[in-house]
Design a protein around this motif. Structure first.
Motif, PDB file in Angstrom:
ATOM      1  N   ALA A  93       0.848  -1.189   0.000  1.00  0.00           N
ATOM      2  CA  ALA A  93       0.000   0.000   0.000  1.00  0.00           C
ATOM      3  C   ALA A  93       0.885   1.241   0.000  1.00  0.00           C
ATOM      4  O   ALA A  93       2.032   1.215   0.443  1.00  0.00           O
ATOM      5  N   TRP A  94       0.325   2.339  -0.511  1.00  0.00           N
ATOM      6  CA  TRP A  94       0.959   3.648  -0.401  1.00  0.00           C
ATOM      7  C   TRP A  94       0.546   4.244   0.938  1.00  0.00           C
ATOM      8  O   TRP A  94      -0.633   4.267   1.287  1.00  0.00           O
ATOM      9  N   VAL A  95       1.531   4.727   1.688  1.00  0.00           N
ATOM     10  CA  VAL A  95       1.300   5.191   3.057  1.00  0.00           C
ATOM     11  C   VAL A  95       1.680   6.664   3.170  1.00  0.00           C
ATOM     12  O   VAL A  95       2.764   7.072   2.734  1.00  0.00           O
ATOM     13  N   LEU A  96       0.785   7.449   3.757  1.00  0.00           N
ATOM     14  CA  LEU A  96       1.041   8.858   4.036  1.00  0.00           C
ATOM     15  C   LEU A  96       1.452   8.998   5.499  1.00  0.00           C
ATOM     16  O   LEU A  96       0.776   8.478   6.393  1.00  0.00           O
ATOM     17  N   THR A  97       2.556   9.698   5.738  1.00  0.00           N
ATOM     18  CA  THR A  97       3.051   9.914   7.095  1.00  0.00           C
ATOM     19  C   THR A  97       3.236  11.401   7.337  1.00  0.00           C
ATOM     20  O   THR A  97       3.874  12.091   6.530  1.00  0.00           O
ATOM     21  N   ASP A  98       2.662  11.887   8.421  1.00  0.00           N
ATOM     22  CA  ASP A  98       2.935  13.263   8.837  1.00  0.00           C
ATOM     23  C   ASP A  98       4.307  13.294   9.494  1.00  0.00           C
ATOM     24  O   ASP A  98       4.630  12.447  10.335  1.00  0.00           O
ATOM     25  N   LEU A  99       5.134  14.259   9.130  1.00  0.00           N
ATOM     26  CA  LEU A  99       6.514  14.310   9.612  1.00  0.00           C
ATOM     27  C   LEU A  99       6.686  15.171  10.857  1.00  0.00           C
ATOM     28  O   LEU A  99       7.796  15.587  11.179  1.00  0.00           O
ATOM     29  N   GLY A 100       5.584  15.448  11.541  1.00  0.00           N
ATOM     30  CA  GLY A 100       5.688  16.111  12.840  1.00  0.00           C
ATOM     31  C   GLY A 100       5.664  17.613  12.799  1.00  0.00           C
ATOM     32  O   GLY A 100       6.055  18.257  13.773  1.00  0.00           O
ATOM     33  N   GLY A 101       5.199  18.185  11.719  1.00  0.00           N
ATOM     34  CA  GLY A 101       5.119  19.638  11.637  1.00  0.00           C
ATOM     35  C   GLY A 101       4.097  20.199  12.618  1.00  0.00           C
ATOM     36  O   GLY A 101       3.174  19.508  13.066  1.00  0.00           O
ATOM     37  N   ARG A 102       4.239  21.480  12.944  1.00  0.00           N
ATOM     38  CA  ARG A 102       3.378  22.090  13.964  1.00  0.00           C
ATOM     39  C   ARG A 102       1.913  22.089  13.570  1.00  0.00           C
ATOM     40  O   ARG A 102       1.035  21.977  14.420  1.00  0.00           O
ATOM     41  N   ASN A 103       1.613  22.205  12.280  1.00  0.00           N
ATOM     42  CA  ASN A 103       0.231  22.361  11.854  1.00  0.00           C
ATOM     43  C   ASN A 103      -0.396  21.088  11.302  1.00  0.00           C
ATOM     44  O   ASN A 103      -1.551  21.096  10.892  1.00  0.00           O
ATOM     45  N   GLY A 104       0.336  19.998  11.242  1.00  0.00           N
ATOM     46  CA  GLY A 104      -0.260  18.711  10.931  1.00  0.00           C
ATOM     47  C   GLY A 104      -0.662  18.529   9.475  1.00  0.00           C
ATOM     48  O   GLY A 104      -0.591  19.440   8.647  1.00  0.00           O
ATOM     49  N   THR A 105      -1.103  17.303   9.163  1.00  0.00           N
ATOM     50  CA  THR A 105      -1.555  16.903   7.833  1.00  0.00           C
ATOM     51  C   THR A 105      -2.958  16.332   7.961  1.00  0.00           C
ATOM     52  O   THR A 105      -3.232  15.552   8.879  1.00  0.00           O
ATOM     53  N   LEU A 106      -3.840  16.713   7.057  1.00  0.00           N
ATOM     54  CA  LEU A 106      -5.226  16.255   7.120  1.00  0.00           C
ATOM     55  C   LEU A 106      -5.551  15.347   5.934  1.00  0.00           C
ATOM     56  O   LEU A 106      -5.074  15.582   4.817  1.00  0.00           O
ATOM     57  N   VAL A 107      -6.366  14.355   6.201  1.00  0.00           N
ATOM     58  CA  VAL A 107      -6.936  13.505   5.163  1.00  0.00           C
ATOM     59  C   VAL A 107      -8.444  13.467   5.381  1.00  0.00           C
ATOM     60  O   VAL A 107      -8.909  13.125   6.478  1.00  0.00           O
ATOM     61  N   ASP A 108      -9.185  13.862   4.375  1.00  0.00           N
ATOM     62  CA  ASP A 108     -10.645  13.941   4.473  1.00  0.00           C
ATOM     63  C   ASP A 108     -11.090  14.771   5.680  1.00  0.00           C
ATOM     64  O   ASP A 108     -12.074  14.454   6.349  1.00  0.00           O
ATOM     65  N   GLY A 109     -10.343  15.830   5.982  1.00  0.00           N
ATOM     66  CA  GLY A 109     -10.724  16.727   7.056  1.00  0.00           C
ATOM     67  C   GLY A 109     -10.356  16.252   8.437  1.00  0.00           C
ATOM     68  O   GLY A 109     -10.780  16.857   9.423  1.00  0.00           O
ATOM     69  N   GLN A 110      -9.565  15.176   8.563  1.00  0.00           N
ATOM     70  CA  GLN A 110      -9.145  14.681   9.869  1.00  0.00           C
ATOM     71  C   GLN A 110      -7.623  14.620   9.917  1.00  0.00           C
ATOM     72  O   GLN A 110      -6.983  14.244   8.936  1.00  0.00           O
ATOM     73  N   TYR A 111      -7.062  14.956  11.082  1.00  0.00           N
ATOM     74  CA  TYR A 111      -5.623  14.913  11.226  1.00  0.00           C
ATOM     75  C   TYR A 111      -5.140  13.463  11.242  1.00  0.00           C
ATOM     76  O   TYR A 111      -5.787  12.586  11.812  1.00  0.00           O
ATOM     77  N   VAL A 112      -3.990  13.235  10.606  1.00  0.00           N
ATOM     78  CA  VAL A 112      -3.435  11.890  10.552  1.00  0.00           C
ATOM     79  C   VAL A 112      -1.995  11.915  11.036  1.00  0.00           C
ATOM     80  O   VAL A 112      -1.295  12.921  10.918  1.00  0.00           O
TER      81      VAL A 112
END
Length: 529
Positions: A93-112
């Motif tokens: 599978a292709w995996v998305l990882t947030d790298l710890g930034g202050r403002n985060g990463t969202l998928v479908d409007g939810q933080y991941v």
């Protein structure tokens, strides 16, 4: 055929059918991120292709393949990489990882924190929104979201990129260009066409485009088979002669005859009564009609195009639609995608609809566009047009903003970026904070930032308050967890009478996730409404 050719699952022929590429299967079409919107969209490529290398999204152009030039975005903000299956031969599978930034990463409007990507997942980094596609990403590489055509990257074969169709009234990028080119290929022929798709996807617009491209000199006539009572449908289609029945004081030309030399569009053909189906079959076979009260048939030269959102194959099994008529109508079929599956066209459609309603110069604020992208549009382009018309009517200035969104979209945005993180990659992992430095306290009323945390430059959406229950307090029934099986999903759809939003609430998910499950199981929601 050589043994290698016979057993290799990644032949060139499979590329035609969109087999997803991966480091394990490099010969397929490419997975990637397709840009849905960014205020500075001209600085982005329309699509970013995935490969065996990690794809980094962030602010630093030297180390990131996707540069998002915003102060709220970290130098390296998020990463997409391939994760092999746990066992040899098992799917990865292709995996998305947030790298710890202050403002985060969202998928479908939810933080991941980390998430295995599914088709059409919407990823937001800063004020740039992308969607994940598991195959065919290279096909989007030439179509910018404002309709401009750009030079494709070196690894995007030109043969797979259809050019725009001159003079067409249909608005859209790559997927819509594919459909219009398909229409052009069969436009000059006499074959009948079935247009399939949900309500509001533009079936009549495509039928009109087919007629325009056909060069037929007669007129385009349309009739909604579901809107005419069965007792009147025959006279509307075939006409009648004076004296044929009480009140018939003059001859009436039917819609079929009015379309002589042109195109007849039969919308919602699945709702046509069975007796009228038999008479339509005669028109297709003999090219003749017999008006009510007439004694001799009349010749007609008409091209039939029909549309439906219903499952004609199932209607045949239920003996509600004639199989012989279906065989004659379905000489060529075209399925139109719902708007939720082509959100890369959202900005272009919104601009076109603003122009249609007399406001071509109006700007679209980012919160307004984010609302359009987050909503899943059950009634498709027709519903989008109503939203744009409403915004035009309410706007006092020259910009549409969050206050101009319909209430139903505001409701969908109430929990945007406010429900904590998802960590599906590690089952049971605790959810992260809604955004850095903000942890709701029990019993406190919190204004949910519908457009994202303050660092993103987001705007609250008015009354978006949520009450955080105290630990151990009695609250609503907990949401279901995990992915439902097909029988479970069908049972819930039946219980909720096809209400996708209600099913989503059972799982604490947005409607778009329920649509992904339905697509995975090939479920037609109209069967439950």
């Amino acid at each position: 055929m050589s043994p290698t050719r016979a057993t290799d699952p990644t032949t060139a022929a499979m590329q035609v059918y969109g087999v997803a590429a991966s480091p394990d299967n490099p010969r397929g079409t490419r997975a990637g991120l397709v840009l849905l919107y960014a205020p500075s969209f001209e600085q982005f490529a329309p699509a970013y292709l995935l490969s065996e290398r990690d794809l980094i999204l962030g602010r630093d152009p030297a180390s990131c393949q996707v540069c998002v030039p915003e102060a709220a975005v970290s130098r390296q903000h998020a990463r997409v990489r391939w994760r092999a299956g746990p066992e040899p031969g098992s799917p990865g599978a292709w995996v998305l990882t947030d790298l710890g930034g202050r403002n985060g990463t969202l998928v479908d409007g939810q933080y991941v924190t980390e998430l295995e990507l599914e088709p059409d997942h919407e990823i937001r980094v800063g004020d740039a929104v992308f969607k994940f596609v598991e195959s065919g990403a290279e096909s989007f590489a030439r179509y910018r979201i404002d309709g401009a055509i750009i030079e494709p990257p070196d690894d995007a074969p030109a043969a797979q990129i259809p050019m725009p169709t001159p003079g067409t009234s249909i608005v859209g990028g790559y997927r819509i260009r594919q459909l219009t080119r398909a229409l052009e290929r069969i436009a000059k022929s006499e074959i009948s066409v079935v247009l399939l798709g949900e309500s509001g996807t533009g079936k009549e617009v495509f039928a009109q485009e087919l007629h325009r491209s056909s060069g037929r000199r007669g007129s385009f006539q349309a009739v909604n088979c579901a809107a005419i009572p069965s007792t009147l449908l025959e006279s509307e289609l075939f006409g009648y002669k004076r004296g044929a029945f009480s009140g018939a004081d003059r001859d009436k030309v039917g819609i079929v005859k009015a379309a002589d030399g042109g195109t007849l569009f039969l919308d919602e053909i699945g709702d046509m009564p069975v007796d009228a189906q038999a008479k339509l079959l005669r028109v297709l076979q003999s090219r003749e009609i017999v008006p009510i009260g007439a004694t001799t048939p009349e010749r007609v030269d008409v091209r039939i195009v029909c549309a439906t959102h219903r499952d004609l194959a199932q209607l045949q099994k239920d003996q509600k639609f004639r199989g012989d008529l279906y065989a004659r109508l379905n000489e060529y079929s075209l399925r139109l995608p719902p708007l939720r599956e082509r959100k890369e066209d959202m900005f272009l459609l919104a601009r076109a609809l603003l122009a249609r309603h007399g406001r071509p110069g109006h700007a679209l604020a980012f919160p307004f566009m984010l609302g359009l992208l987050h909503y899943d549009w059950p009634f498709n382009v027709r519903e989008l047009e109503a939203a744009i018309k409403r915004g035009v009517a309410l706007a006092e200035g020259s910009q549409l903003d969050s206050t101009h969104l319909p209430d139903i979209i505001k409701d969908a945005m109430r929990e945007y970026a406010g429900r904590g993180a998802i960590a599906h990659a590690q089952p049971g992992a605790p959810p992260g904070p809604p955004y850095a430095g903000h942890t709701p306290q029990p019993g406190r009323v919190v204004a949910g930032p519908a457009y994202g945390p303050p660092g993103y430059g987001g705007h609250p959406l008015g009354a978006t308050e949520v009450v955080v229950p105290a630990p151990g307090s009695t609250g609503p029934t907990p949401a279901r967890s995990g992915t439902p099986t097909e029988p479970e999903l069908r049972a819930l759809l039946q219980y909720h009478r096809g209400n996708v939003a209600a099913v989503g609430r059972e799982f604490g998910k947005e409607r778009m996730q329920v649509h992904r499950w339905m697509k995975r199981y090939a479920i037609n929601v109209d069967e439950y409404r």
